[in-house]
Design an enzyme around this catalytic site. Sequence first.
Site, PDB file in Angstrom:
ATOM      1  N   TRP A  30      65.939  66.062  12.895  1.00 15.38           N
ATOM      2  CA  TRP A  30      64.619  66.462  12.411  1.00 15.38           C
ATOM      3  C   TRP A  30      64.173  65.570  11.252  1.00 15.38           C
ATOM      4  O   TRP A  30      62.992  65.487  10.944  1.00 15.38           O
ATOM      5  CB  TRP A  30      64.602  67.932  12.000  1.00 15.38           C
ATOM      6  CG  TRP A  30      65.417  68.274  10.771  1.00 15.38           C
ATOM      7  CD1 TRP A  30      66.745  68.043  10.561  1.00 15.38           C
ATOM      8  CD2 TRP A  30      64.933  68.918   9.588  1.00 15.38           C
ATOM      9  NE1 TRP A  30      67.123  68.507   9.329  1.00 15.38           N
ATOM     10  CE2 TRP A  30      66.044  69.055   8.715  1.00 15.38           C
ATOM     11  CE3 TRP A  30      63.701  69.414   9.184  1.00 15.38           C
ATOM     12  CZ2 TRP A  30      65.939  69.655   7.455  1.00 15.38           C
ATOM     13  CZ3 TRP A  30      63.597  70.014   7.943  1.00 15.38           C
ATOM     14  CH2 TRP A  30      64.706  70.123   7.092  1.00 15.38           C
ATOM     15  N   ASP A  31      65.139  64.864  10.651  1.00 10.67           N
ATOM     16  CA  ASP A  31      64.838  63.911   9.585  1.00 10.67           C
ATOM     17  C   ASP A  31      63.729  62.948  10.010  1.00 10.67           C
ATOM     18  O   ASP A  31      62.889  62.546   9.196  1.00 10.67           O
ATOM     19  CB  ASP A  31      66.061  63.046   9.252  1.00 10.67           C
ATOM     20  CG  ASP A  31      67.340  63.811   9.040  1.00 10.67           C
ATOM     21  OD1 ASP A  31      67.389  65.013   9.383  1.00 10.67           O
ATOM     22  OD2 ASP A  31      68.303  63.211   8.558  1.00 10.67           O
ATOM     23  N   TYR A  79      76.603  59.296  12.823  1.00 10.69           N
ATOM     24  CA  TYR A  79      75.490  60.072  13.366  1.00 10.69           C
ATOM     25  C   TYR A  79      74.865  59.398  14.584  1.00 10.69           C
ATOM     26  O   TYR A  79      73.739  59.710  14.964  1.00 10.69           O
ATOM     27  CB  TYR A  79      74.442  60.364  12.299  1.00 10.69           C
ATOM     28  CG  TYR A  79      74.935  61.342  11.251  1.00 10.69           C
ATOM     29  CD1 TYR A  79      75.199  62.674  11.571  1.00 10.69           C
ATOM     30  CD2 TYR A  79      75.155  60.942   9.943  1.00 10.69           C
ATOM     31  CE1 TYR A  79      75.656  63.569  10.618  1.00 10.69           C
ATOM     32  CE2 TYR A  79      75.613  61.827   8.978  1.00 10.69           C
ATOM     33  CZ  TYR A  79      75.866  63.138   9.320  1.00 10.69           C
ATOM     34  OH  TYR A  79      76.326  64.022   8.378  1.00 10.69           O
ATOM     35  N   GLN A  80      75.621  58.454  15.168  1.00 15.48           N
ATOM     36  CA  GLN A  80      75.359  57.966  16.520  1.00 15.48           C
ATOM     37  C   GLN A  80      74.038  57.211  16.692  1.00 15.48           C
ATOM     38  O   GLN A  80      73.539  57.069  17.804  1.00 15.48           O
ATOM     39  CB  GLN A  80      75.440  59.147  17.496  1.00 15.48           C
ATOM     40  CG  GLN A  80      76.791  59.852  17.446  1.00 15.48           C
ATOM     41  CD  GLN A  80      76.750  61.251  18.029  1.00 15.48           C
ATOM     42  OE1 GLN A  80      76.492  62.218  17.330  1.00 15.48           O
ATOM     43  NE2 GLN A  80      77.007  61.350  19.316  1.00 15.48           N
ATOM     44  N   GLU A  93      72.653  74.382   6.373  1.00 15.31           N
ATOM     45  CA  GLU A  93      73.630  74.372   7.458  1.00 15.31           C
ATOM     46  C   GLU A  93      74.924  75.120   7.138  1.00 15.31           C
ATOM     47  O   GLU A  93      75.811  75.197   7.991  1.00 15.31           O
ATOM     48  CB  GLU A  93      73.945  72.922   7.847  1.00 15.31           C
ATOM     49  CG  GLU A  93      72.737  72.225   8.475  1.00 15.31           C
ATOM     50  CD  GLU A  93      72.996  70.763   8.784  1.00 15.31           C
ATOM     51  OE1 GLU A  93      74.017  70.227   8.305  1.00 15.31           O
ATOM     52  OE2 GLU A  93      72.182  70.162   9.494  1.00 15.31           O
ATOM     53  N   LYS A 109      73.427  74.798   1.166  1.00  9.12           N
ATOM     54  CA  LYS A 109      73.669  73.356   1.216  1.00  9.12           C
ATOM     55  C   LYS A 109      72.477  72.560   0.707  1.00  9.12           C
ATOM     56  O   LYS A 109      72.618  71.555   0.021  1.00  9.12           O
ATOM     57  CB  LYS A 109      74.005  72.938   2.646  1.00  9.12           C
ATOM     58  CG  LYS A 109      74.297  71.445   2.808  1.00  9.12           C
ATOM     59  CD  LYS A 109      74.633  71.093   4.251  1.00  9.12           C
ATOM     60  CE  LYS A 109      74.911  69.602   4.412  1.00  9.12           C
ATOM     61  NZ  LYS A 109      75.194  69.235   5.818  1.00  9.12           N
ATOM     62  N   GLN A 110      71.259  72.998   1.058  1.00  5.02           N
ATOM     63  CA  GLN A 110      70.074  72.174   0.814  1.00  5.02           C
ATOM     64  C   GLN A 110      68.834  73.035   0.794  1.00  5.02           C
ATOM     65  O   GLN A 110      68.885  74.246   1.039  1.00  5.02           O
ATOM     66  CB  GLN A 110      69.950  71.123   1.909  1.00  5.02           C
ATOM     67  CG  GLN A 110      69.664  71.699   3.292  1.00  5.02           C
ATOM     68  CD  GLN A 110      69.953  70.722   4.401  1.00  5.02           C
ATOM     69  OE1 GLN A 110      71.088  70.601   4.835  1.00  5.02           O
ATOM     70  NE2 GLN A 110      68.932  70.018   4.870  1.00  5.02           N
TER      71      GLN A 110
END
Length: 767
Positions: free
Chosen positions: A337-338, A331-332, A479, A593-594
């Site tokens: 938004w986390d 994830y770079q 997502e 998903k969530q």
Amino acid sequence: MDYQDFFRIKDDWNIKIEELKDEQLVHYGSNLLCGNGYLGYRGTLEEWGKDEYQACVITDTYDMADGKWRELSNSPNALFTEVKVGGEKLGDYPEEDLMTTELDFDYKYGVFKRNSKAKNSTAEIVSERFASYDNLHLIANKYQLNNLEEDEVEIKLGIKGDIWDLNGSHLENFSGEYDSQKNILYLKANTVEKNIDLITALSFDFKKGEIESLKVENEEKSIYLLLKIKPENKLVKFERNMLVYSSNDLENPLEKAVEAAAEAAAEGYQQLKQEHQHVWDKKWELMDIKVAGNQLDQLAVHFNLYHNIIATPAHSEFLPIGARGLSCQAYQGAAFWDQEIFNLPMFLFTETETAKNILKYRYHTLDGARKKAKDLGYDGAFYAWISGKSGQELCPSFFFKDVISGRKIRNHFNDWQIHVSPDISYTIWKYYIATDDLDFVVDYGSEILFEVARFLHSRVHYNQYKDQYEIIRLLGPDEYHENVDNNAFTNYQTRYALKKALYFYYKMENEYPEKLKNLKEKIDLQESEVTAWQEIAEKIYLPEPDENMLIEQFDGYFDLEDTTAEVLEERLIDKQEYWGWPNGVAVFTQVIKQADVIQLFTMHDIFSEEVLAANYDYYEPRTQHGSSLSPSQYAIVAARLGRAEEAYDYFETSAFIDLMSTNKAVSGGTFIGGVHTAAAGGIWQLIVNGFAGMKVNRKGLSFMPILPEEWDSVEFNLNYKANKLKIKLSSDSFTVKASASNKNLVAFKVEDQHYKAAAGEEINIKI
């Protein structure tokens, strides 16, 4: 799954791993990370290399090596060690059965310890290290060889530049030197894309054992010292210091690295450790959460708090919190938004200046957000889904691949997942009501709020037949379902962001007219735009509860196949398949998903308990929890519904995502391993907003406490409007103690009763 399959509990802060397992190497490296917000050194042994996922990730070194992924760079490894005793290799190599190793990790101070014993001799390796919070560029290590039966010990130590990288080698032009007078080595390299100079220096001092010979060995990417050591009383012991600086830190990183390495050697390991621990002690005074009655849960809480802290570059207002922190390059090293919704709240109510720095990062990356909006044909600030230092979009259009056909999957995280922008506006408001820091909003936040409102203005669509504004072709927090219309979470967040932009626009007009005038000129803001924000806020379509009190996640969601994640699991051809857009097994079903509608409830207190219950009961069995963000949010809503045991079940799921390695390291062909920093931050929210039931809004501070029967009590600290509170929740009481240093009365509500705590006062409430 039994936690003892992974570790043993030593105490509230410490774990022991009694046996290394090859299949857990990725997780060891992440879970046992020594970090400090500037660097993260993975939990690996000194003899290990890139095959064992050894890495030291350095913040502010964004670079692209493969033409696709711009990620943080890894430093060469200055703690590399290879030992031979009597000509035989000593070390715990996964492919060889030479030693048995136990690992210990202290989450109070971030100290990694290893103890390895040879199988065919009495020799032993004992080592300890930490990433300093007193000097963020420093990793200090003490290394000891015990019970040596041979007089001939050869040690190869130095700086190894052949390191683990996810997406290509980021360093080139290696050159190294050894200063024999100071016992300092350094290795200089630069990144391939941005030409950032990266210096790794090493100082060392032998405390036991005599150096009989020393030879410098330069390799293509490394520099080593080959030492022959005569043991002293069957012992060899040395201390060393790894220092990392880049040209993004200061003008002459080489000079500083060498100077700092010499200073660290002069201080010695024990003094460096004491200074490091002193900083941690101050942090824990603010951030510790004490759970009584369940040591495993207490340990898990400390694990997650520790990782949320070390993932955060508190030293800078120009750097993001990575979705995997500094545990690896996945994830770079970039913000999602986390950052605002999951990581920041803990700091907002403890180390408030860090929360301000996190929001200032969004201010400094406004130009990147403006560029993204313009590139996609919009106005204002469309914040990157994956945001590095510049704020420009790092998320590739093809994130996953179809593991069956091998073809790339076009995901639209980078252009359809728009809620990140109003999420930032939401957090600016939360910061304001928790701190009363109007100066920050006027000087920094207002520009963000206005530019986000501009973006939303350009992104909504007016439906003239219904006389309402809608948001089409997007995806919300869930997502798996892309290309949907009117995601409830996003639409509500949009109205919220517009209203807060309007609130501060008129507040500045009344109280700071000159600053508003200057800002309007700076960003060319017109009165007609402000009028449009008002109209959109009034007319945006907000999905309301239906006759069953259910809020539809997006238009047409209830028309999709109604099934469960367990059924979809059976439909997979390959276990590594991506479940989402465009043709994954979940796309045409109600399996999500969530948390999505449930995420709306954790952030907005505008629905009745009956609506919360109906939607929780509906969406809970349809949620896969394929994201680590999800369990903590379901726990918060369960707690608010009085379902303490359901909330506790989700606590267990969330708290042990990393500790018990429950999430996969690869999805859809992409490596996504590392520490789930949003889950780590979510644990703080789960306890404070869930079990303690804390809410902060314009009405003030309130609590609706509920304690799971597995705990005797829980204690935590709050910093609210510059006043400090100590909170304790037990099964039958709720205690609020105001710090003697507080300057104001603190008003709060517990259940339906109102209270005010004066400085030094303790209020004990029966519940």
